[in-house]
Design a protein around this motif. Structure first.
Motif, PDB file in Angstrom:
ATOM      1  N   GLY A 140       7.463  -1.426  -4.917  1.00  0.00           N
ATOM      2  CA  GLY A 140       6.739  -2.705  -4.951  1.00  0.00           C
ATOM      3  C   GLY A 140       6.842  -3.366  -6.312  1.00  0.00           C
ATOM      4  O   GLY A 140       7.140  -4.563  -6.423  1.00  0.00           O
ATOM      5  N   ALA A 141       6.607  -2.573  -7.360  1.00  0.00           N
ATOM      6  CA  ALA A 141       6.633  -3.128  -8.717  1.00  0.00           C
ATOM      7  C   ALA A 141       8.033  -3.622  -9.077  1.00  0.00           C
ATOM      8  O   ALA A 141       8.193  -4.704  -9.648  1.00  0.00           O
TER       9      ALA A 141
ATOM     10  N   LEU B  94       2.735  -3.959  -6.344  1.00  0.00           N
ATOM     11  CA  LEU B  94       2.900  -5.410  -6.515  1.00  0.00           C
ATOM     12  C   LEU B  94       2.000  -5.920  -7.657  1.00  0.00           C
ATOM     13  O   LEU B  94       2.421  -6.778  -8.442  1.00  0.00           O
TER      14      LEU B  94
ATOM     15  N   GLY C   8       3.721  -5.012 -10.766  1.00  0.00           N
ATOM     16  CA  GLY C   8       4.843  -5.930 -10.959  1.00  0.00           C
ATOM     17  C   GLY C   8       4.379  -7.277 -11.495  1.00  0.00           C
ATOM     18  O   GLY C   8       5.026  -7.874 -12.375  1.00  0.00           O
TER      19      GLY C   8
ATOM     20  N   PHE D  78       9.101  -6.809  -7.063  1.00  0.00           N
ATOM     21  CA  PHE D  78       8.430  -7.994  -7.601  1.00  0.00           C
ATOM     22  C   PHE D  78       9.041  -8.411  -8.933  1.00  0.00           C
ATOM     23  O   PHE D  78       9.415  -9.567  -9.142  1.00  0.00           O
TER      24      PHE D  78
END
Lengths: 141, 142
Positions: free
Chosen positions: B49-50, A13, A16, B53
Motif C-alpha cells: 500500500g505504501a 496507504l 504512503g 501510493f
C-alpha cells in the motif's frame, strides 16, 4: 480478504501519504533510523525537525493508545536480554546499512533505488531466517 | 519552523499508519516473518500500500523544481550495492526478527509506557552510536 489485510492496506496507504507530504513540503526522505541517528548527533539547524518528527510519532502513539491500548503490543517473549540484543542489532545494522523499513522499504523502493531493493530483500530474508532459528532454538514460540 | 511543523504532522500520520496496519504489534510482525510456521502474510499489504501510493506521488512531486518549503531536494542518489549495505541489513533483519520491532514502531510504542519498547529504543540508540564509533576507524560508509 480478512479484515487484517484491509487494515494493513489502509495503514500502508496512510504511511504512503505521510512520506509523500514530507517529500513535497521538506524535500526529504522519511527514513526513521536516519532521522533518529541525525537527532543524536546534532548539527546546527538540522536537529529541531528531527525531534519534532519523533514527537509526532510519540503523539501518534498516544492517540492510538487512547483509541485502543492493544494497538501497542509487546513481543511474544518477555526476556529483557532478547529485547536488548534486538535493539543493539537494529541500531547498529540500520546505520551500517543506511536505512530501515521506512527509508529503504517504503521510500527507496518507491523511487526504484537498487540499493534500497537489495537492502529490503536482505533484511526481510534475514528476519525470516532469524525467526526460523529462534523458533528452532525454542526462544520464540 | 514550518518544516518542523510538517515533520511533526508527518510523524503523527506515520505512527497512525503503523498502528492501523498492525506494525506496532511485535507478535504480528514476528508472525509475518514466520514463513516456515504459522505464517501471517497480512503485513505485506502495509508495504504494498505504501509503495503503490508513494511510487505515484514520488513521480509527480519530483517534477517540481524544488520542494514547497525547502530550497533543494535531499533524496539519496547513491546506487551502488555495497558490502556495508548488505551486512548492515543482515544485522538489522536479525534484530527485527528477534524483537519484532523496527525503529518506527519501536518509538511509537514507547507511548504504551511499557518497559519493553523503552529498553529496545535505548539499546537501539546505543547500537547506532556503537556503529558510528567503529566507523570512525573503519570508514565503511565512505
Amino acid at each position: 480478504m480478512s479484515i487484517e489485510w484491509i487494515h494493513a492496506l489502509i495503514g500502508g496507504l496512510i504511511i504512503g501519504a505521510a512520506v509523500s507530504v514530507m517529500l513535497l513540503m521538506n524535500g526529504r526522505v522519511t527514513g526513521i533510523s536516519g532521522i533518529i541517528n541525525g537527532a543524536i548527533s546534532p548539527q546546527k539547524g538540522d536537529t529541531a525537525w528531527r525531534l519534532l518528527f519523533i514527537a509526532g510519532l510519540l503523539l501518534g502513539g498516544l492517540a492510538l493508545r487512547s483509541l485502543n491500548p492493544e494497538i501497542l503490543g509487546s513481543s511474544p517473549h518477555s526476556n529483557p536480554m532478547i529485547t536488548l540484543v534486538a535493539g543493539l542489532l537494529v541500531g547498529f545494522g540500520t546505520i551500517m546499512g543506511s536505512g530501515c523499513t521506512s527509508g529503504h522499504g517504503v521510500c527507496g523502493i518507491s523511487r526504484f533505488s537498487p540499493r534500497s531493493l537489495a537492502a529490503t530483500i536482505t533484511f526481510m530474508g534475514a528476519g525470516v531466517l532469524s525467526v526460523y532459528l529462534l523458533r528452532s532454538a525454542g526462544v520464540l514460540p | 519552523m514550518k518544516q518542523g511543523l510538517v515533520a511533526l504532522v508527518v510523524g503523527f500520520m506515520f505512527a497512525v499508519g503503523l498502528g492501523v496496519s498492525g506494525m506496532t504489534q511485535p507478535e504480528k510482525v514476528i508472525g509475518f516473518l514466520n514463513v516456515s510456521g504459522a505464517w501471517d502474510p497480512s503485513l505485506i499489504f502495509v508495504m504494498l500500500g505504501a509503495i503503490a501510493f508513494h511510487a505515484v506521488t514520488y513521480k509527480v512531486i519530483r517534477k517540481r523544481k524544488s520542494p514547497l518549503l525547502a530550497m533543494n531536494w535531499q533524496v539519496p542518489s547513491k546506487r551502488e550495492v555495497t558490502p556495508a549495505l548488505i551486512l548492515g541489513s543482515v544485522l538489522f533483519g536479525i534484530g527485527w526478527g528477534l524483537g519484532g520491532y523496527c525503529p518506527g514502531p519501536a518509538v511509537t510504542s514507547m507511548a504504551s509506557f511499557d518497559f519493553q519498547p523503552w529498553l529496545f529504543v535505548g539499546s537501539m540508540l546505543i547500537g547506532m552510536v556503537m556503529f558510528k564509533q567503529l566507523d570512525r576507524k573503519l570508514k565503511l560508509q565512505k
